[in-house]
Scaffold this active site. Structure first.
Site, PDB file in Angstrom:
ATOM      1  N   CYS A   1       5.777   1.184  12.796  1.00 59.53           N
ATOM      2  CA  CYS A   1       5.206   0.402  11.691  1.00 59.53           C
ATOM      3  C   CYS A   1       6.294  -0.306  10.886  1.00 59.53           C
ATOM      4  O   CYS A   1       6.176  -1.490  10.573  1.00 59.53           O
ATOM      5  CB  CYS A   1       4.373   1.294  10.787  1.00 59.53           C
ATOM      6  SG  CYS A   1       5.220   2.775  10.201  1.00 59.53           S
TER       7      CYS A   1
ATOM      8  N   HIS B   1       4.454   2.100   3.060  1.00 60.99           N
ATOM      9  CA  HIS B   1       5.903   2.011   2.882  1.00 60.99           C
ATOM     10  C   HIS B   1       6.219   0.776   2.037  1.00 60.99           C
ATOM     11  O   HIS B   1       5.446  -0.190   2.018  1.00 60.99           O
ATOM     12  CB  HIS B   1       6.611   1.812   4.228  1.00 60.99           C
ATOM     13  CG  HIS B   1       6.386   2.872   5.252  1.00 60.99           C
ATOM     14  ND1 HIS B   1       6.869   4.146   5.135  1.00 60.99           N
ATOM     15  CD2 HIS B   1       5.748   2.841   6.452  1.00 60.99           C
ATOM     16  CE1 HIS B   1       6.551   4.857   6.221  1.00 60.99           C
ATOM     17  NE2 HIS B   1       5.864   4.082   7.030  1.00 60.99           N
TER      18      HIS B   1
END
Lengths: 342, 342
Positions: free
Chosen positions: B140, B220
């Protein structure tokens, strides 16, 4: 003896009072606090004379039976130096009252840099403050950056600094702050205010800073890339930082994996309130690629400016040079004596 | 029609299955899952045929009355392409079994890059995977970086990238993970593994990455400094990124202050599971100083690789070129249609 009054007895004020009390050349005249609460009672129990703002009688509720010595105005008059540790912005409101006295003032980093003729970090620019009537100790994050950059600049030359600050959301008692389960650009604009603040004590360094705030209360973490004028070895960087008593080289291999480990270490060493006065640089994170140095460091937001406040008092009093003052402060507090990598 | 089997029906597998199901040129043969739990029941309720590993009869406990179609071996045999969405490391264990069949495989970023002849990001290096027997969709975080760097490199030239990754501690259901109230260098060594991973899809870019993990589960955040070959205006950078459907320019001024706001936005748009497939770049954070570009972006760790998995399937099937595949995927899922800055 330098007679020091502390106006404001919260996170910073209570630590400054204890640190002044530990110095061989200073004495605490007293501390001033608006709320007559458990923290005020603890100050009196500790032996500090307690003063209150002239307007505080109305605010305190009078429910506590705490012995008062006088008003903040009296405290200022009786002190050679006042450390203003009131909440951010209140210091600026107090500035006019201080200016009408002969008492010099140490402001905190929450105030704008215009509050005093100089901004202060003992490792970066002590001499600028000698003999001034006021100075401002820069914030915890700026202090952490200035302490690291100064020796690197002296030894290797620093062309520029790029730092991402992973900021704690609040101190442990600030239960009204967040975030909970989020990562917040703070500020969302780039560069963050830390860049300009660092330049108040290190004006010649090119600085980029970006900040995010996270759900943690123990310490800030800085992720740094420093562009140097030379290309040192990793060992040379280690040696440079090891010379600094206000920088601690910590190691994951030594069990110092997280901020919580660093604070636990301070408690295990019987440090008052578990305070970590030093920048904690993770040894394993130090990487050099040509002239580019990268590393991670942790900063205890409640503690790292405390030695700086003590040195700022000496600078205002024109009592010692920078190196002498730092050494007296370090010895009195026990800064840099953990020897975790001895 | 490309017949796709999904081996592993956790965070990624369930999303890939739904995304394959939404494509006009793909069909879901079935999904394979070891634990016959509420997620397996939901897969069957959704109409997916459920397969189990040959060894799973012993593990499942047999307490659930869930209809099974066959073994994972059968699923592989019936599929043109298998998406391996098993836990990190299990994919590598499965590789030998896949290699003995004619079925091509999409691995996930938790596997080492050696698991497949190519690593994959649809915006960076789609063509390298066309006609291969296997590829690995990068993680990711790496996907988020590659998507951002590729258009910047095409338009302005990218000399180097310096990124601090503020990593979520775990996904919302990973209650066994931390940290709680801490900031953890992760890894403590510099550069973090993300730098080498990015170079698997963008080998010519000079990359520095550093990582810390924080108590958050939603997304994130990347704090980036990109050194460009030219010195564009902020507007030119905005224009460049606005062209990318898998990059969303979000704005604090529009109430998109935090990761939680971005996820809330996705829920408000009725996106399945509140998924944010796009890199979310904070518009206010985009700053240019000469050839140095800084910005902050958020990456939804559960979702951003889903469109990439779909494009990886088409690349392995040699079905379309990169741009066509991305457009089909984007249209089918609704990627980049929020128009928050329209």
């Amino acid at each position: 003896m330098i007679h020091v009054g502390i106006n404001g007895y919260g996170t910073i004020g209570k630590r400054v009072a204890a640190a002044v009390d530990a110095q061989p050349d200073m004495t605490v005249v007293g501390v001033s606090k608006r709320s007559l609460d458990h923290e005020a009672a603890a100050a009196v129990d500790r032996g500090f004379d307690l003063y209150v703002p002239d307007t505080a009688a109305d605010d305190s509720g009078g429910s506590c039976d705490i012995s008062l010595t006088g008003s903040t105005t009296a405290l200022i008059a009786e002190s050679d130096i006042i450390v203003d540790a009131t909440p951010a912005g209140v210091g600026a409101d107090n500035a006019e009252q201080y200016a009408q006295t002969d008492t010099a003032v140490v402001f905190q980093g929450g105030e704008a840099s215009t509050v005093a003729p100089t901004s202060f970090c003992a490792r970066a620019n002590y001499a600028e403050t000698v003999g001034q009537a006021a100075t401002r100790v820069v914030s915890c994050n700026t202090t952490g950056l200035a302490r690291l950059i100064s020796p690197l600049d002296e030894q290797f030359g620093v062309a520029s600094v790029d730092c991402t600050l992973i900021r704690r959301g609040g101190d442990p008692t600030q239960s009204n702050r967040g975030p909970i389960n989020d990562i917040v650009p703070d500020p969302v604009t780039v560069p963050s205010h830390h860049a300009a603040d660092l330049q108040t004590v290190l004006p010649s360094i090119d600085v980029m800073t970006k900040g995010v705030t996270v759900p943690a209360t123990l310490m800030h973490v800085h992720s740094l890339t420093v562009c140097l004028a030379s290309a040192p070895s990793v060992d040379a960087v280690h040696d440079c930082l090891r010379e600094e008593r206000r920088i601690e080289l910590v190691m994951s291999a030594y069990g110092q994996d997280t901020c919580a480990d660093l604070r636990e270490s301070a408690y295990d060493q019987d440090r008052h309130r578990g305070d970590v006065w030093e920048n904690c640089v993770w040894s394993e994170s130090i990487a050099v690629d040509g002239r580019s140095l990268s590393l991670l460091q942790a900063i205890h937001q409640q503690a790292d400016v405390i030695p700086e406040n003590i040195d700022a008092i000496r600078a205002l009093a024109a009592a010692d040079d920078a190196e002498t003052s730092r050494q007296i402060t370090n010895d009195a507090l026990g800064v840099g004596l953990t020897g975790s990598l001895a």
